[in-house]
Design a protein around this motif. Structure first.
Motif, PDB file in Angstrom:
ATOM      1  N   ASP A   1      21.647  68.570 -30.997  1.00 49.74           N
ATOM      2  CA  ASP A   1      20.874  68.316 -32.272  1.00 49.74           C
ATOM      3  C   ASP A   1      21.102  69.614 -33.039  1.00 49.74           C
ATOM      4  O   ASP A   1      21.730  69.651 -34.178  1.00 49.74           O
ATOM      5  CB  ASP A   1      19.446  68.385 -32.144  1.00 49.74           C
ATOM      6  CG  ASP A   1      18.750  66.990 -31.905  1.00 49.74           C
ATOM      7  OD1 ASP A   1      19.555  66.073 -31.869  1.00 49.74           O
ATOM      8  OD2 ASP A   1      17.618  67.002 -31.477  1.00 49.74           O
ATOM      9  N   ALA A   2      21.191  70.950 -32.365  1.00 54.24           N
ATOM     10  CA  ALA A   2      21.747  72.152 -33.031  1.00 54.24           C
ATOM     11  C   ALA A   2      23.128  72.056 -33.312  1.00 54.24           C
ATOM     12  O   ALA A   2      23.577  72.423 -34.519  1.00 54.24           O
ATOM     13  CB  ALA A   2      21.494  73.137 -31.902  1.00 54.24           C
ATOM     14  N   LEU A   3      24.013  71.590 -32.567  1.00 49.73           N
ATOM     15  CA  LEU A   3      25.444  71.152 -32.808  1.00 49.73           C
ATOM     16  C   LEU A   3      25.680  70.177 -34.089  1.00 49.73           C
ATOM     17  O   LEU A   3      26.599  70.593 -34.701  1.00 49.73           O
ATOM     18  CB  LEU A   3      26.103  70.704 -31.626  1.00 49.73           C
ATOM     19  CG  LEU A   3      27.630  71.118 -31.537  1.00 49.73           C
ATOM     20  CD1 LEU A   3      27.744  72.592 -31.244  1.00 49.73           C
ATOM     21  CD2 LEU A   3      28.195  70.079 -30.327  1.00 49.73           C
ATOM     22  N   ARG A   4      24.841  69.136 -34.132  1.00 48.31           N
ATOM     23  CA  ARG A   4      25.165  68.259 -35.167  1.00 48.31           C
ATOM     24  C   ARG A   4      24.670  68.918 -36.555  1.00 48.31           C
ATOM     25  O   ARG A   4      25.263  68.870 -37.421  1.00 48.31           O
ATOM     26  CB  ARG A   4      24.353  67.114 -35.085  1.00 48.31           C
ATOM     27  CG  ARG A   4      24.708  66.166 -33.859  1.00 48.31           C
ATOM     28  CD  ARG A   4      23.924  64.942 -33.878  1.00 48.31           C
ATOM     29  NE  ARG A   4      24.330  63.991 -32.796  1.00 48.31           N
ATOM     30  CZ  ARG A   4      23.651  63.915 -31.311  1.00 48.31           C
ATOM     31  NH1 ARG A   4      22.707  64.743 -31.299  1.00 48.31           N
ATOM     32  NH2 ARG A   4      24.056  63.313 -30.401  1.00 48.31           N
ATOM     33  N   GLU A   5      23.491  69.649 -36.382  1.00 48.52           N
ATOM     34  CA  GLU A   5      23.080  70.599 -37.563  1.00 48.52           C
ATOM     35  C   GLU A   5      24.195  71.596 -37.936  1.00 48.52           C
ATOM     36  O   GLU A   5      24.588  71.552 -39.480  1.00 48.52           O
ATOM     37  CB  GLU A   5      21.763  71.366 -37.370  1.00 48.52           C
ATOM     38  CG  GLU A   5      21.300  72.093 -38.604  1.00 48.52           C
ATOM     39  CD  GLU A   5      19.928  72.759 -38.484  1.00 48.52           C
ATOM     40  OE1 GLU A   5      19.568  73.606 -39.137  1.00 48.52           O
ATOM     41  OE2 GLU A   5      19.292  72.278 -37.257  1.00 48.52           O
TER      42      GLU A   5
ATOM     43  N   PHE B   1      23.605  79.943 -34.017  1.00 47.86           N
ATOM     44  CA  PHE B   1      23.680  78.822 -33.152  1.00 47.86           C
ATOM     45  C   PHE B   1      22.610  79.088 -32.052  1.00 47.86           C
ATOM     46  O   PHE B   1      21.965  78.000 -31.817  1.00 47.86           O
ATOM     47  CB  PHE B   1      25.317  78.460 -32.653  1.00 47.86           C
ATOM     48  CG  PHE B   1      25.164  77.316 -32.010  1.00 47.86           C
ATOM     49  CD1 PHE B   1      24.852  75.952 -32.452  1.00 47.86           C
ATOM     50  CD2 PHE B   1      25.191  77.357 -30.635  1.00 47.86           C
ATOM     51  CE1 PHE B   1      25.001  74.748 -31.581  1.00 47.86           C
ATOM     52  CE2 PHE B   1      25.283  76.111 -29.796  1.00 47.86           C
ATOM     53  CZ  PHE B   1      25.001  75.010 -30.448  1.00 47.86           C
ATOM     54  N   ASP B   2      22.727  80.087 -31.447  1.00 48.09           N
ATOM     55  CA  ASP B   2      21.590  80.254 -30.220  1.00 48.09           C
ATOM     56  C   ASP B   2      20.316  80.226 -30.697  1.00 48.09           C
ATOM     57  O   ASP B   2      19.359  79.587 -30.087  1.00 48.09           O
ATOM     58  CB  ASP B   2      21.642  81.710 -29.814  1.00 48.09           C
ATOM     59  CG  ASP B   2      23.170  82.182 -29.100  1.00 48.09           C
ATOM     60  OD1 ASP B   2      23.557  80.999 -28.538  1.00 48.09           O
ATOM     61  OD2 ASP B   2      23.421  83.097 -28.875  1.00 48.09           O
ATOM     62  N   GLU B   3      20.005  80.464 -32.096  1.00 47.45           N
ATOM     63  CA  GLU B   3      18.530  80.364 -32.292  1.00 47.45           C
ATOM     64  C   GLU B   3      18.126  78.970 -32.822  1.00 47.45           C
ATOM     65  O   GLU B   3      17.122  78.589 -32.715  1.00 47.45           O
ATOM     66  CB  GLU B   3      18.491  81.239 -33.855  1.00 47.45           C
ATOM     67  CG  GLU B   3      18.377  82.979 -33.353  1.00 47.45           C
ATOM     68  CD  GLU B   3      17.501  83.298 -32.522  1.00 47.45           C
ATOM     69  OE1 GLU B   3      16.286  82.662 -32.409  1.00 47.45           O
ATOM     70  OE2 GLU B   3      17.953  84.211 -31.655  1.00 47.45           O
TER      71      GLU B   3
ATOM     72  N   VAL C   1      31.186  75.063 -40.579  1.00 48.33           N
ATOM     73  CA  VAL C   1      31.235  74.747 -39.095  1.00 48.33           C
ATOM     74  C   VAL C   1      33.032  75.179 -38.713  1.00 48.33           C
ATOM     75  O   VAL C   1      33.208  75.659 -37.671  1.00 48.33           O
ATOM     76  CB  VAL C   1      31.164  73.258 -38.786  1.00 48.33           C
ATOM     77  CG1 VAL C   1      31.952  72.479 -39.617  1.00 48.33           C
ATOM     78  CG2 VAL C   1      31.160  72.959 -37.325  1.00 48.33           C
ATOM     79  N   GLN C   2      33.708  74.862 -39.929  1.00 51.40           N
ATOM     80  CA  GLN C   2      35.115  75.160 -39.522  1.00 51.40           C
ATOM     81  C   GLN C   2      35.227  76.859 -39.337  1.00 51.40           C
ATOM     82  O   GLN C   2      36.279  77.351 -38.516  1.00 51.40           O
ATOM     83  CB  GLN C   2      36.172  75.036 -40.762  1.00 51.40           C
ATOM     84  CG  GLN C   2      36.331  73.289 -40.915  1.00 51.40           C
ATOM     85  CD  GLN C   2      36.964  72.829 -40.013  1.00 51.40           C
ATOM     86  OE1 GLN C   2      37.635  73.532 -38.985  1.00 51.40           O
ATOM     87  NE2 GLN C   2      37.237  71.509 -39.805  1.00 51.40           N
ATOM     88  N   ARG C   3      34.646  77.473 -40.191  1.00 51.33           N
ATOM     89  CA  ARG C   3      34.583  79.123 -39.803  1.00 51.33           C
ATOM     90  C   ARG C   3      34.107  79.394 -38.435  1.00 51.33           C
ATOM     91  O   ARG C   3      34.464  80.279 -37.763  1.00 51.33           O
ATOM     92  CB  ARG C   3      33.782  79.555 -41.158  1.00 51.33           C
ATOM     93  CG  ARG C   3      33.222  80.963 -40.946  1.00 51.33           C
ATOM     94  CD  ARG C   3      34.247  82.046 -41.318  1.00 51.33           C
ATOM     95  NE  ARG C   3      35.126  81.795 -42.520  1.00 51.33           N
ATOM     96  CZ  ARG C   3      34.663  82.511 -43.519  1.00 51.33           C
ATOM     97  NH1 ARG C   3      33.783  83.443 -43.629  1.00 51.33           N
ATOM     98  NH2 ARG C   3      35.378  82.181 -44.563  1.00 51.33           N
ATOM     99  N   PHE C   4      33.067  78.461 -37.949  1.00 45.69           N
ATOM    100  CA  PHE C   4      32.519  78.957 -36.566  1.00 45.69           C
ATOM    101  C   PHE C   4      33.617  78.666 -35.634  1.00 45.69           C
ATOM    102  O   PHE C   4      33.727  79.190 -34.840  1.00 45.69           O
ATOM    103  CB  PHE C   4      31.474  78.233 -36.541  1.00 45.69           C
ATOM    104  CG  PHE C   4      30.707  77.890 -35.243  1.00 45.69           C
ATOM    105  CD1 PHE C   4      29.958  79.068 -34.572  1.00 45.69           C
ATOM    106  CD2 PHE C   4      31.198  77.049 -34.297  1.00 45.69           C
ATOM    107  CE1 PHE C   4      29.425  79.125 -33.463  1.00 45.69           C
ATOM    108  CE2 PHE C   4      30.346  76.971 -32.794  1.00 45.69           C
ATOM    109  CZ  PHE C   4      29.682  78.003 -32.560  1.00 45.69           C
ATOM    110  N   LEU C   5      34.315  77.391 -35.701  1.00 50.74           N
ATOM    111  CA  LEU C   5      35.170  77.190 -34.782  1.00 50.74           C
ATOM    112  C   LEU C   5      36.282  78.199 -34.917  1.00 50.74           C
ATOM    113  O   LEU C   5      36.755  78.618 -33.575  1.00 50.74           O
ATOM    114  CB  LEU C   5      35.948  75.652 -34.934  1.00 50.74           C
ATOM    115  CG  LEU C   5      34.651  74.687 -34.677  1.00 50.74           C
ATOM    116  CD1 LEU C   5      35.120  73.299 -35.269  1.00 50.74           C
ATOM    117  CD2 LEU C   5      34.439  74.638 -32.990  1.00 50.74           C
TER     118      LEU C   5
END
Length: 228
Positions: free
Chosen positions: A113-117, A86-88, A124-128
Protein backbone atom coordinates in the motif's frame (compact mmCIF):
# COMPACT_ATOMS: atom_id res chain seq x y z
CA UNK A 1 -12.70 46.05 24.97
CA UNK A 2 -11.76 48.01 21.88
CA UNK A 3 -11.92 46.69 18.31
CA UNK A 4 -8.10 46.45 18.21
CA UNK A 5 -7.78 44.66 21.54
CA UNK A 6 -10.60 42.31 20.57
CA UNK A 7 -8.79 41.39 17.37
CA UNK A 8 -5.52 40.90 19.22
CA UNK A 9 -7.21 38.54 21.63
CA UNK A 10 -8.76 36.59 18.76
CA UNK A 11 -12.33 37.52 19.74
CA UNK A 12 -15.02 39.66 18.15
CA UNK A 13 -18.41 40.20 19.69
CA UNK A 14 -17.93 37.26 22.06
CA UNK A 15 -17.02 34.90 19.17
CA UNK A 16 -13.64 33.34 18.40
CA UNK A 17 -11.88 34.64 15.30
CA UNK A 18 -10.02 31.87 13.46
CA UNK A 19 -6.27 32.17 13.82
CA UNK A 20 -4.45 30.30 11.08
CA UNK A 21 -1.01 31.65 11.82
CA UNK A 22 0.13 28.31 13.23
CA UNK A 23 -1.13 26.51 10.13
CA UNK A 24 0.54 29.02 7.84
CA UNK A 25 3.84 28.63 9.65
CA UNK A 26 3.61 24.84 9.44
CA UNK A 27 2.88 24.98 5.71
CA UNK A 28 5.74 27.41 5.13
CA UNK A 29 8.11 25.12 7.02
CA UNK A 30 6.94 22.14 5.01
CA UNK A 31 7.46 24.02 1.74
CA UNK A 32 10.97 25.05 2.79
CA UNK A 33 11.82 21.51 3.83
CA UNK A 34 10.55 20.11 0.52
CA UNK A 35 12.45 22.77 -1.43
CA UNK A 36 15.69 21.91 0.37
CA UNK A 37 15.21 18.21 -0.42
CA UNK A 38 14.50 18.92 -4.09
CA UNK A 39 17.44 21.31 -4.42
CA UNK A 40 19.81 18.92 -2.66
CA UNK A 41 18.81 15.95 -4.79
CA UNK A 42 19.11 18.02 -7.98
CA UNK A 43 22.63 19.07 -6.99
CA UNK A 44 23.64 15.54 -5.95
CA UNK A 45 22.47 14.14 -9.26
CA UNK A 46 24.06 16.92 -11.30
CA UNK A 47 27.40 17.23 -9.52
CA UNK A 48 27.72 14.21 -7.24
CA UNK A 49 27.09 13.85 -3.53
CA UNK A 50 30.65 14.50 -2.37
CA UNK A 51 31.02 17.61 -4.55
CA UNK A 52 27.85 19.23 -3.20
CA UNK A 53 28.00 21.36 -0.06
CA UNK A 54 25.37 22.46 2.43
CA UNK A 55 26.04 26.08 1.40
CA UNK A 56 25.19 25.23 -2.21
CA UNK A 57 21.95 23.54 -1.22
CA UNK A 58 20.93 26.46 0.97
CA UNK A 59 21.82 28.99 -1.74
CA UNK A 60 19.69 27.12 -4.28
CA UNK A 61 16.65 27.75 -2.06
CA UNK A 62 17.78 31.28 -1.17
CA UNK A 63 18.14 30.54 2.54
CA UNK A 64 21.15 30.61 4.84
CA UNK A 65 23.15 27.61 5.97
CA UNK A 66 21.84 28.35 9.46
CA UNK A 67 18.29 27.92 8.18
CA UNK A 68 19.31 24.66 6.50
CA UNK A 69 20.43 23.26 9.86
CA UNK A 70 17.06 24.05 11.38
CA UNK A 71 15.63 21.39 9.09
CA UNK A 72 18.44 18.89 8.60
CA UNK A 73 21.47 17.85 10.61
CA UNK A 74 23.55 17.20 7.49
CA UNK A 75 23.38 16.82 3.72
CA UNK A 76 23.15 13.06 4.30
CA UNK A 77 19.68 13.64 5.74
CA UNK A 78 18.68 15.24 2.44
CA UNK A 79 19.79 12.16 0.48
CA UNK A 80 17.94 9.83 2.87
CA UNK A 81 14.81 11.97 3.25
CA UNK A 82 12.72 10.14 0.64
CA UNK A 83 13.52 6.81 2.26
CA UNK A 84 12.59 8.17 5.68
CA UNK A 85 9.26 9.43 4.31
CA UNK A 86 8.58 5.97 2.86
CA UNK A 87 9.39 4.35 6.22
CA UNK A 88 6.71 6.50 7.85
CA UNK A 89 4.17 5.52 5.18
CA UNK A 90 4.78 1.82 5.85
CA UNK A 91 4.60 2.24 9.62
CA UNK A 92 1.35 4.20 9.39
CA UNK A 93 -0.12 1.66 6.97
CA UNK A 94 0.79 -1.23 9.27
CA UNK A 95 -0.63 0.49 12.34
CA UNK A 96 -3.92 1.03 10.51
CA UNK A 97 -4.35 -2.61 9.44
CA UNK A 98 -7.17 -4.55 11.16
CA UNK A 99 -5.99 -6.23 14.37
CA UNK A 100 -7.28 -9.59 13.09
CA UNK A 101 -4.93 -9.58 10.08
CA UNK A 102 -2.25 -12.28 10.30
CA UNK A 103 1.32 -10.88 10.61
CA UNK A 104 2.45 -11.65 7.07
CA UNK A 105 -0.77 -10.41 5.51
CA UNK A 106 -0.67 -7.18 7.52
CA UNK A 107 2.98 -6.39 6.76
CA UNK A 108 2.76 -7.38 3.08
CA UNK A 109 -0.35 -5.24 2.57
CA UNK A 110 1.17 -2.29 4.45
CA UNK A 111 4.37 -2.43 2.39
CA UNK A 112 2.56 -2.67 -0.93
CA UNK A 113 0.00 0.00 0.00
CA UNK A 114 2.81 2.41 0.89
CA UNK A 115 4.60 1.53 -2.32
CA UNK A 116 1.48 2.14 -4.43
CA UNK A 117 0.95 5.48 -2.70
CA UNK A 118 4.55 6.39 -3.49
CA UNK A 119 4.16 5.20 -7.08
CA UNK A 120 1.13 7.45 -7.52
CA UNK A 121 3.20 10.45 -6.43
CA UNK A 122 4.99 12.42 -9.14
CA UNK A 123 8.17 12.17 -7.08
CA UNK A 124 8.54 8.40 -7.45
CA UNK A 125 11.09 8.77 -10.27
CA UNK A 126 13.11 11.02 -7.99
CA UNK A 127 12.87 8.39 -5.25
CA UNK A 128 14.18 5.67 -7.55
CA UNK A 129 17.00 7.83 -8.90
CA UNK A 130 17.92 8.70 -5.32
CA UNK A 131 18.02 5.01 -4.39
CA UNK A 132 20.39 4.46 -7.31
CA UNK A 133 22.55 7.36 -6.07
CA UNK A 134 22.68 5.84 -2.56
CA UNK A 135 23.61 2.41 -3.90
CA UNK A 136 26.61 3.77 -5.79
CA UNK A 137 27.78 6.26 -3.11
CA UNK A 138 29.78 4.61 -0.31
CA UNK A 139 29.39 7.66 1.93
CA UNK A 140 25.62 7.19 1.92
CA UNK A 141 25.42 3.42 2.29
CA UNK A 142 26.19 3.37 6.01
CA UNK A 143 23.62 6.05 6.74
CA UNK A 144 21.04 4.26 4.65
CA UNK A 145 21.68 1.03 6.56
CA UNK A 146 21.17 2.86 9.86
CA UNK A 147 17.91 4.32 8.55
CA UNK A 148 16.71 0.90 7.38
CA UNK A 149 17.70 -0.75 10.67
CA UNK A 150 15.73 1.84 12.62
CA UNK A 151 12.66 1.34 10.46
CA UNK A 152 12.91 -2.45 10.78
CA UNK A 153 13.13 -2.17 14.57
CA UNK A 154 9.92 -0.11 14.65
CA UNK A 155 8.12 -2.52 12.31
CA UNK A 156 9.28 -5.45 14.44
CA UNK A 157 7.91 -3.77 17.57
CA UNK A 158 4.57 -3.17 15.85
CA UNK A 159 4.27 -6.78 14.63
CA UNK A 160 5.21 -8.10 18.08
CA UNK A 161 2.63 -5.85 19.72
CA UNK A 162 -0.08 -7.00 17.33
CA UNK A 163 0.75 -10.62 18.16
CA UNK A 164 1.17 -10.05 21.88
CA UNK A 165 4.78 -11.24 21.73
CA UNK A 166 8.05 -10.12 23.27
CA UNK A 167 10.51 -9.67 20.37
CA UNK A 168 13.39 -10.29 22.79
CA UNK A 169 12.02 -13.79 23.44
CA UNK A 170 10.39 -14.58 20.09
CA UNK A 171 12.41 -13.97 16.91
CA UNK A 172 9.54 -14.46 14.48
CA UNK A 173 8.52 -10.78 14.23
CA UNK A 174 12.11 -9.78 13.51
CA UNK A 175 12.62 -12.58 10.97
CA UNK A 176 9.37 -11.69 9.17
CA UNK A 177 10.27 -7.99 8.99
CA UNK A 178 13.81 -8.76 7.81
CA UNK A 179 12.46 -11.02 5.04
CA UNK A 180 9.95 -8.45 3.79
CA UNK A 181 12.35 -5.50 4.03
CA UNK A 182 15.09 -7.49 2.32
CA UNK A 183 12.64 -8.28 -0.48
CA UNK A 184 11.76 -4.58 -0.73
CA UNK A 185 15.43 -3.72 -1.17
CA UNK A 186 15.91 -6.37 -3.85
CA UNK A 187 12.79 -5.23 -5.70
CA UNK A 188 13.95 -1.61 -5.63
CA UNK A 189 17.43 -2.58 -6.81
CA UNK A 190 15.87 -4.49 -9.70
CA UNK A 191 13.76 -1.45 -10.57
CA UNK A 192 16.76 0.88 -10.43
CA UNK A 193 18.63 -1.43 -12.82
CA UNK A 194 15.82 -1.00 -15.34
CA UNK A 195 16.46 2.22 -17.35
CA UNK A 196 12.72 2.94 -17.61
CA UNK A 197 12.21 2.83 -13.82
CA UNK A 198 8.45 2.58 -14.28
CA UNK A 199 6.42 2.99 -11.04
CA UNK A 200 4.05 0.14 -11.95
CA UNK A 201 7.01 -2.13 -12.62
CA UNK A 202 8.47 -1.15 -9.24
CA UNK A 203 5.35 -2.35 -7.43
CA UNK A 204 5.29 -5.54 -9.48
CA UNK A 205 8.94 -6.38 -8.77
CA UNK A 206 8.70 -5.66 -5.05
CA UNK A 207 5.52 -7.74 -4.75
CA UNK A 208 7.22 -10.62 -6.55
CA UNK A 209 10.27 -10.38 -4.28
CA UNK A 210 8.13 -10.32 -1.11
CA UNK A 211 6.20 -13.39 -2.21
CA UNK A 212 9.41 -15.25 -2.98
CA UNK A 213 11.02 -14.29 0.33
CA UNK A 214 7.98 -15.25 2.43
CA UNK A 215 6.83 -18.35 0.52
CA UNK A 216 7.52 -20.62 3.51
CA UNK A 217 5.95 -18.37 6.16
CA UNK A 218 2.37 -19.34 7.10
CA UNK A 219 -0.37 -16.77 7.56
CA UNK A 220 -1.06 -17.89 11.15
CA UNK A 221 1.65 -18.65 13.68
CA UNK A 222 1.62 -21.44 16.24
CA UNK A 223 2.35 -21.19 19.95
CA UNK A 224 5.92 -22.49 19.67
CA UNK A 225 8.32 -19.54 19.18
CA UNK A 226 10.88 -21.87 17.63
CA UNK A 227 8.82 -22.64 14.55
CA UNK A 228 6.22 -20.86 12.43
Amino acid sequence: MTYVSACRNGRMGGMNVPNDQGGLRARKKQRTRAALIDAGLDLFLAHGYEATSVDQIAAAVDVSARTFFRYFASKEDIALAKGTEFDELVLDALASRPAADPPLEALRAAMLDALRESAADSGVQRFLVTQHLINKTPALLAGNLRRAAGAEARLTAEIAKRQGLDPAEDMRPRVLVAAVCGALRIGLEATCADPSREPARMVELVEQAIDLATAGIPQRWGEDPHRW
